[in-house]
Design an enzyme around this catalytic site. Structure first.
Site, mmCIF file in Angstrom:
data_model
loop_
_atom_site.group_PDB
_atom_site.id
_atom_site.type_symbol
_atom_site.label_atom_id
_atom_site.label_comp_id
_atom_site.label_asym_id
_atom_site.label_seq_id
_atom_site.Cartn_x
_atom_site.Cartn_y
_atom_site.Cartn_z
ATOM 1 N N GLU A 64 0.819 -1.206 0.000
ATOM 2 C CA GLU A 64 0.000 0.000 0.000
ATOM 3 C C GLU A 64 0.859 1.264 0.000
ATOM 4 O O GLU A 64 0.331 2.370 -0.051
ATOM 5 C CB GLU A 64 -0.949 0.007 1.193
ATOM 6 C CG GLU A 64 -2.065 -1.030 1.075
ATOM 7 C CD GLU A 64 -2.983 -1.046 2.279
ATOM 8 O OE1 GLU A 64 -3.075 -0.004 2.966
ATOM 9 O OE2 GLU A 64 -3.598 -2.089 2.544
ATOM 10 N N GLY A 175 -7.445 -19.747 1.706
ATOM 11 C CA GLY A 175 -8.746 -19.539 2.312
ATOM 12 C C GLY A 175 -9.134 -20.697 3.210
ATOM 13 O O GLY A 175 -8.349 -21.149 4.048
ATOM 14 N N GLY A 178 -6.734 -23.729 3.755
ATOM 15 C CA GLY A 178 -5.481 -23.660 4.506
ATOM 16 C C GLY A 178 -4.407 -22.906 3.758
ATOM 17 O O GLY A 178 -4.618 -21.798 3.283
ATOM 18 N N ALA A 202 -9.353 -9.556 8.331
ATOM 19 C CA ALA A 202 -8.026 -9.575 8.942
ATOM 20 C C ALA A 202 -7.408 -10.968 8.996
ATOM 21 O O ALA A 202 -6.361 -11.149 9.630
ATOM 22 C CB ALA A 202 -8.089 -8.997 10.363
ATOM 23 N N ALA A 203 -8.015 -11.927 8.316
ATOM 24 C CA ALA A 203 -7.479 -13.292 8.377
ATOM 25 C C ALA A 203 -6.066 -13.358 7.803
ATOM 26 O O ALA A 203 -5.171 -13.981 8.384
ATOM 27 C CB ALA A 203 -8.404 -14.251 7.631
ATOM 28 N N GLY A 204 -5.863 -12.717 6.651
ATOM 29 C CA GLY A 204 -4.528 -12.713 6.054
ATOM 30 C C GLY A 204 -3.521 -11.964 6.897
ATOM 31 O O GLY A 204 -2.367 -12.384 7.038
ATOM 32 N N ASP A 205 -3.942 -10.842 7.484
ATOM 33 C CA ASP A 205 -3.047 -10.086 8.355
ATOM 34 C C ASP A 205 -2.617 -10.924 9.553
ATOM 35 O O ASP A 205 -1.457 -10.900 9.963
ATOM 36 C CB ASP A 205 -3.737 -8.808 8.839
ATOM 37 C CG ASP A 205 -4.081 -7.869 7.704
ATOM 38 O OD1 ASP A 205 -3.248 -7.723 6.795
ATOM 39 O OD2 ASP A 205 -5.168 -7.279 7.734
ATOM 40 N N ALA A 258 -9.289 -14.836 13.526
ATOM 41 C CA ALA A 258 -9.633 -13.501 13.047
ATOM 42 C C ALA A 258 -10.917 -13.514 12.226
ATOM 43 O O ALA A 258 -11.698 -12.558 12.263
ATOM 44 C CB ALA A 258 -8.486 -12.932 12.219
ATOM 45 N N GLY A 263 -14.785 -7.057 11.965
ATOM 46 C CA GLY A 263 -13.823 -5.966 12.020
ATOM 47 C C GLY A 263 -12.403 -6.453 11.816
ATOM 48 O O GLY A 263 -12.117 -7.654 11.878
#
Length: 298
Positions: A64, A175, A178, A202-205, A258, A263
């Site tokens: 970003e 996803g 896994g 926020a799963a990837g974070d 997450a 959120g």
């Protein structure tokens, strides 16, 4: 409160970045990102804080911010022997000089295919960009169309292309399936946890944060002789051994937790939260525990 060192935080003119997140009934989350202050990061600012990067145990980057600033930070870390984890979102073709600095990259399927399309320029980011779905400005030759299936062969071929361009390892997030890890020697998948997804924002974070802890531990545990052995840089593959199936189970658990909360920031788990779900890979006596024996949080 969270004991986070903010010494390297810089304040730019203008508003902070904004992410517009659309969550559907399945918890999926296309994101529209306006970089704003993120786009103000300059190479000069990065170099001003080079000492913080050089003393770090891991540098985690995303896209970003302007490419030239990301590249400068990665080069400082590599020269100091610090592992570099790149979360390549919003996805775009990347220059080989950046990829060669990366100990591990962590794209999703569609991001991975886009990354493998070719060499990107080091020009800065500007304007809104698609986030979680891996969008980039303009089409890329051979890229998958939105919604087009990315096969296992596509994943393998794209990962091999990145490894050939200097990346130390590729950990592809899949996803609900896994993740898959490839480093040119090892190729294995680690299944995810069955959850009722509420918001995957926020799963990837969380996955990346958990993985960064293992790279950081590997670097911190290296002897002074290994870290200061006269090398002019850090081999991209030096920290691959830290990325084990057990470590990736821990990362999957972080991402799964997450996704069960609404959120982004509120859903990021602490280590203690993750250990409610996954066995701590740092404990030899439990590192081989199977998924069927892991307990879901209430």
């Amino acid at each position: 409160e969270a004991a986070i060192d903010t010494a390297g935080v810089m304040v730019a003119d203008g508003p902070s970045g904004v992410a517009l997140i659309h969550v559907d009934t399945a918890g999926a989350n296309p994101i529209l990102v306006y970089p704003e202050a993120n786009a103000a990061l300059t190479v000069a600012w990065v170099r001003e804080y080079a000492g913080i990067i050089e003393r770090s145990n891991c540098l985690m980057l995303q896209l970003e911010s302007p490419m030239e600033a990301v590249l400068a930070a990665a080069q400082i870390a590599r020269a100091a022997g610090v592992p570099v984890l790149l979360n390549p979102a919003p996805a775009r073709p990347l220059p080989d000089e950046l990829l060669a600095c990366c100990s591990v990259v962590t794209p999703n399927r569609t991001e991975l295919v886009l990354l493998a399309q070719g060499t990107g320029a080091t020009g800065g980011a500007a304007g809104p960009s698609a986030g979680a779905t891996g969008g980039a400005a303009g089409p890329s030759a051979g890229a998958k169309e939105p919604g087009e299936q990315v096969s296992d062969d596509d994943v393998r071929n794209a990962a091999e292309a990145l490894l050939a361009r200097g990346v130390g390892a590729v950990a592809v997030t899949l996803g609900a399936a896994g993740c898959r890890f490839m480093d040119g020697t090892r190729d294995f998948e680690v299944p995810s946890y069955k959850i009722d997804a509420v918001d995957t924002t926020a799963a990837g974070d969380s996955f990346n944060g958990a993985l960064a802890t293992f790279l950081a531990d590997a670097h911190a545990g290296a002897t002074a002789a290994n870290r200061n052995d006269g090398d002019t840089g850090c081999e991209a593959t030096r920290y691959n051994a830290a990325i084990t199936p057990a470590a990736l189970r821990f990362c999957n658990a972080a991402g799964a937790i997450a996704a069960t909360k609404l959120g982004a920031q509120p859903s990021l788990p602490y280590r203690s939260d993750i250990l409610e779900l996954a066995v701590d890979p740092g404990k030899p006596e439990t590192s081989g525990t199977g998924l069927s024996q892991m307990r879901m949080p209430v």
